[in-house]
Design a protein around this motif. Structure first.
Motif, PDB file in Angstrom:
ATOM      1  N   UNK A  73      13.397   9.482  17.361  1.00 43.22           N
ATOM      2  CA  UNK A  73      14.799   9.895  17.513  1.00 43.22           C
ATOM      3  C   UNK A  73      15.011  10.483  18.908  1.00 43.22           C
ATOM      4  N   UNK A  74      16.144  10.116  19.541  1.00 43.05           N
ATOM      5  CA  UNK A  74      16.485  10.663  20.852  1.00 43.05           C
ATOM      6  C   UNK A  74      17.267  11.969  20.748  1.00 43.05           C
ATOM      7  N   UNK A  75      17.862  12.218  19.594  1.00 41.95           N
ATOM      8  CA  UNK A  75      18.621  13.450  19.397  1.00 41.95           C
ATOM      9  C   UNK A  75      17.622  14.588  19.133  1.00 41.95           C
ATOM     10  N   UNK A 133       8.899   5.032   7.769  1.00 46.06           N
ATOM     11  CA  UNK A 133       9.043   5.018   9.218  1.00 46.06           C
ATOM     12  C   UNK A 133      10.504   4.784   9.558  1.00 46.06           C
ATOM     13  N   UNK A 134      11.093   5.675  10.342  1.00 45.39           N
ATOM     14  CA  UNK A 134      12.494   5.556  10.728  1.00 45.39           C
ATOM     15  C   UNK A 134      12.606   5.484  12.245  1.00 45.39           C
ATOM     16  N   UNK A 135      13.262   4.444  12.729  1.00 40.19           N
ATOM     17  CA  UNK A 135      13.449   4.260  14.165  1.00 40.19           C
ATOM     18  C   UNK A 135      14.906   4.556  14.521  1.00 40.19           C
ATOM     19  N   UNK A 136      15.149   5.720  15.086  1.00 36.11           N
ATOM     20  CA  UNK A 136      16.474   6.180  15.510  1.00 36.11           C
ATOM     21  C   UNK A 136      17.535   6.020  14.418  1.00 36.11           C
ATOM     22  N   UNK A 137      17.354   6.667  13.283  1.00 32.50           N
ATOM     23  CA  UNK A 137      18.284   6.494  12.164  1.00 32.50           C
ATOM     24  C   UNK A 137      19.676   7.056  12.413  1.00 32.50           C
ATOM     25  N   UNK A 138      19.831   7.937  13.411  1.00 29.41           N
ATOM     26  CA  UNK A 138      21.148   8.520  13.653  1.00 29.41           C
ATOM     27  C   UNK A 138      21.851   7.890  14.856  1.00 29.41           C
ATOM     28  N   UNK A 139      21.290   6.811  15.398  1.00 36.16           N
ATOM     29  CA  UNK A 139      21.913   6.154  16.535  1.00 36.16           C
ATOM     30  C   UNK A 139      23.322   5.680  16.208  1.00 36.16           C
ATOM     31  N   UNK A 140      24.294   6.042  17.029  1.00 38.02           N
ATOM     32  CA  UNK A 140      25.669   5.629  16.819  1.00 38.02           C
ATOM     33  C   UNK A 140      26.439   6.478  15.822  1.00 38.02           C
ATOM     34  N   UNK A 141      25.802   7.495  15.257  1.00 38.47           N
ATOM     35  CA  UNK A 141      26.479   8.351  14.289  1.00 38.47           C
ATOM     36  C   UNK A 141      27.272   9.454  14.977  1.00 38.47           C
ATOM     37  N   UNK A 142      28.276   9.948  14.274  1.00 37.99           N
ATOM     38  CA  UNK A 142      29.017  11.119  14.732  1.00 37.99           C
ATOM     39  C   UNK A 142      28.150  12.360  14.522  1.00 37.99           C
ATOM     40  N   UNK A 143      28.476  13.470  15.184  1.00 40.55           N
ATOM     41  CA  UNK A 143      27.710  14.710  14.974  1.00 40.55           C
ATOM     42  C   UNK A 143      27.649  15.125  13.503  1.00 40.55           C
ATOM     43  N   UNK A 144      28.766  14.992  12.782  1.00 44.67           N
ATOM     44  CA  UNK A 144      28.762  15.363  11.369  1.00 44.67           C
ATOM     45  C   UNK A 144      27.855  14.441  10.560  1.00 44.67           C
ATOM     46  N   UNK A 145      27.868  13.125  10.871  1.00 45.45           N
ATOM     47  CA  UNK A 145      26.991  12.194  10.161  1.00 45.45           C
ATOM     48  C   UNK A 145      25.526  12.503  10.452  1.00 45.45           C
ATOM     49  N   UNK A 151       0.822  -1.214   0.000  1.00 47.21           N
ATOM     50  CA  UNK A 151       0.000   0.000   0.000  1.00 47.21           C
ATOM     51  C   UNK A 151       0.856   1.264   0.000  1.00 47.21           C
ATOM     52  N   UNK A 152       2.176   1.102   0.257  1.00 45.15           N
ATOM     53  CA  UNK A 152       3.057   2.262   0.188  1.00 45.15           C
ATOM     54  C   UNK A 152       3.705   2.654   1.493  1.00 45.15           C
ATOM     55  N   UNK A 153       3.876   1.682   2.396  1.00 52.91           N
ATOM     56  CA  UNK A 153       4.471   1.968   3.698  1.00 52.91           C
ATOM     57  C   UNK A 153       5.799   1.232   3.824  1.00 52.91           C
ATOM     58  N   UNK A 154       6.832   1.907   4.324  1.00 48.06           N
ATOM     59  CA  UNK A 154       8.152   1.292   4.450  1.00 48.06           C
ATOM     60  C   UNK A 154       8.733   1.630   5.815  1.00 48.06           C
ATOM     61  N   UNK A 155       9.508   0.688   6.381  1.00 44.10           N
ATOM     62  CA  UNK A 155      10.042   0.841   7.727  1.00 44.10           C
ATOM     63  C   UNK A 155      11.525   0.531   7.763  1.00 44.10           C
ATOM     64  N   UNK A 156      12.285   1.393   8.445  1.00 40.79           N
ATOM     65  CA  UNK A 156      13.674   1.098   8.751  1.00 40.79           C
ATOM     66  C   UNK A 156      13.806   0.995  10.264  1.00 40.79           C
ATOM     67  N   UNK A 157      14.188  -0.208  10.739  1.00 43.87           N
ATOM     68  CA  UNK A 157      14.330  -0.412  12.172  1.00 43.87           C
ATOM     69  C   UNK A 157      15.592   0.259  12.693  1.00 43.87           C
ATOM     70  N   UNK A 158      15.695   0.312  14.039  1.00 43.06           N
ATOM     71  CA  UNK A 158      16.843   0.935  14.696  1.00 43.06           C
ATOM     72  C   UNK A 158      18.141   0.204  14.358  1.00 43.06           C
ATOM     73  N   UNK A 159      18.114  -1.148  14.359  1.00 42.54           N
ATOM     74  CA  UNK A 159      19.299  -1.943  14.058  1.00 42.54           C
ATOM     75  C   UNK A 159      19.374  -2.151  12.547  1.00 42.54           C
ATOM     76  N   UNK A 160      20.532  -1.873  11.978  1.00 44.75           N
ATOM     77  CA  UNK A 160      20.674  -2.002  10.536  1.00 44.75           C
ATOM     78  C   UNK A 160      20.483  -3.452  10.101  1.00 44.75           C
ATOM     79  N   UNK A 161      19.890  -3.634   8.925  1.00 46.22           N
ATOM     80  CA  UNK A 161      19.601  -4.978   8.430  1.00 46.22           C
ATOM     81  C   UNK A 161      20.083  -5.122   6.988  1.00 46.22           C
TER      82      UNK A 161
END
Length: 244
Positions: A200-202, A167-179, A78-88
């Motif tokens: 996102x927690x940031x 849907x994005x679950x914490x996509x910047x987790x573990x990234x540097x500030x520049x990333x 139907x057009x829905x996509x999800x990216x979990x917190x842990x990369x897959x």
């Protein structure tokens, strides 16, 4: 009409009420952030939207269609996509082939059997890799990418089928500030064709890219509104001062 409407969503795990009567509207063409203390129900809500688990009560309407009991596959179609917190990502495949496989998941079986899609999709795959700064790593194994680059690769994979809602679950987790700053810049152009819900927690990151915020606390909606409204909210200030 909102692209996504949630009414009275409840989800209980044994004695834990993870969602407790959640009402949220997400407008098309917006970036909508979900924030709140740990354990407030943010990731549970994303999984309920994606169909990773079903809500015990309530309704979810996506693009005018009731998807409350739809399977994850039906929601994806139907057009829905999800990216979990842990990369897959698939670490033993090339960066290019990771995105190609994600895109081919929407192909018909005859086309896949004829192996006719790889050449036809080459331009699309290249454009996605270019957008997420991965074109120079296209032939490298995905497992050789940095953590931040793997996150970008998985976002590219999630966008490969041109979803209406990502849907994005914490996509910047573990990234540097520049990333993290780069991720915000990379996501901004998708607003023209894809709505985004992001956990996102940031708070600096989510404040900079989101149009609307919903604050969850103990499974309930504490407050909703634009970034300025949420920043001024006494209820939100109290929660983030005492429980985050």
């Amino acid at each position: 009409m909102a692209l996504l409407e949630m009414r009275g969503l409840c989800k209980t795990f044994r004695t834990l009420r993870a969602l407790d009567g959640v009402d949220i509207d997400v407008q098309a063409g917006t970036f909508h952030g979900l924030i709140g203390p740990n354990g407030s129900g943010k990731s549970t809500l994303l999984k309920a939207i994606a169909g990773d688990h079903f809500a015990d009560r309530g309704t979810i309407v996506f693009d005018g269609r009731d998807i409350t009991r739809a399977t994850p596959y039906e929601r994806a179609r139907a057009g829905l996509s999800l990216k979990f917190q842990i990369t897959a990502v698939l670490p033993e495949l090339s960066v290019y082939d990771n995105v190609l496989l994600a895109r081919q998941s929407g192909e018909s079986l005859p086309r896949l059997l004829m192996s006719s899609s790889r050449r036809r999709l080459d331009g699309e795959i290249g454009a996605l890799l270019e957008r997420f700064r991965l074109i120079d790593r296209a032939d490298d194994l995905a497992g050789e990418l940095s953590h931040g680059q793997q996150q970008w690769l998985e976002i590219a994979m999630a966008l490969a089928l041109s979803p209406k809602l990502l849907l994005l679950d914490e996509p910047t987790g573990g990234m540097s500030p520049e990333e993290r700053r780069a991720t915000g810049r990379l996501l901004e152009p998708i607003k023209a064709h894809c709505t985004l819900i992001i956990v996102e927690h940031d708070l600096h990151f989510i404040r900079d890219i989101c149009d609307q915020l919903t604050v969850l606390d103990q499974g309930k909606v504490l407050d909703q509104g634009d970034v300025e409204t949420i920043q001024r909210s006494p209820k939100v200030q109290q929660v983030f001062t005492t429980r985050v």
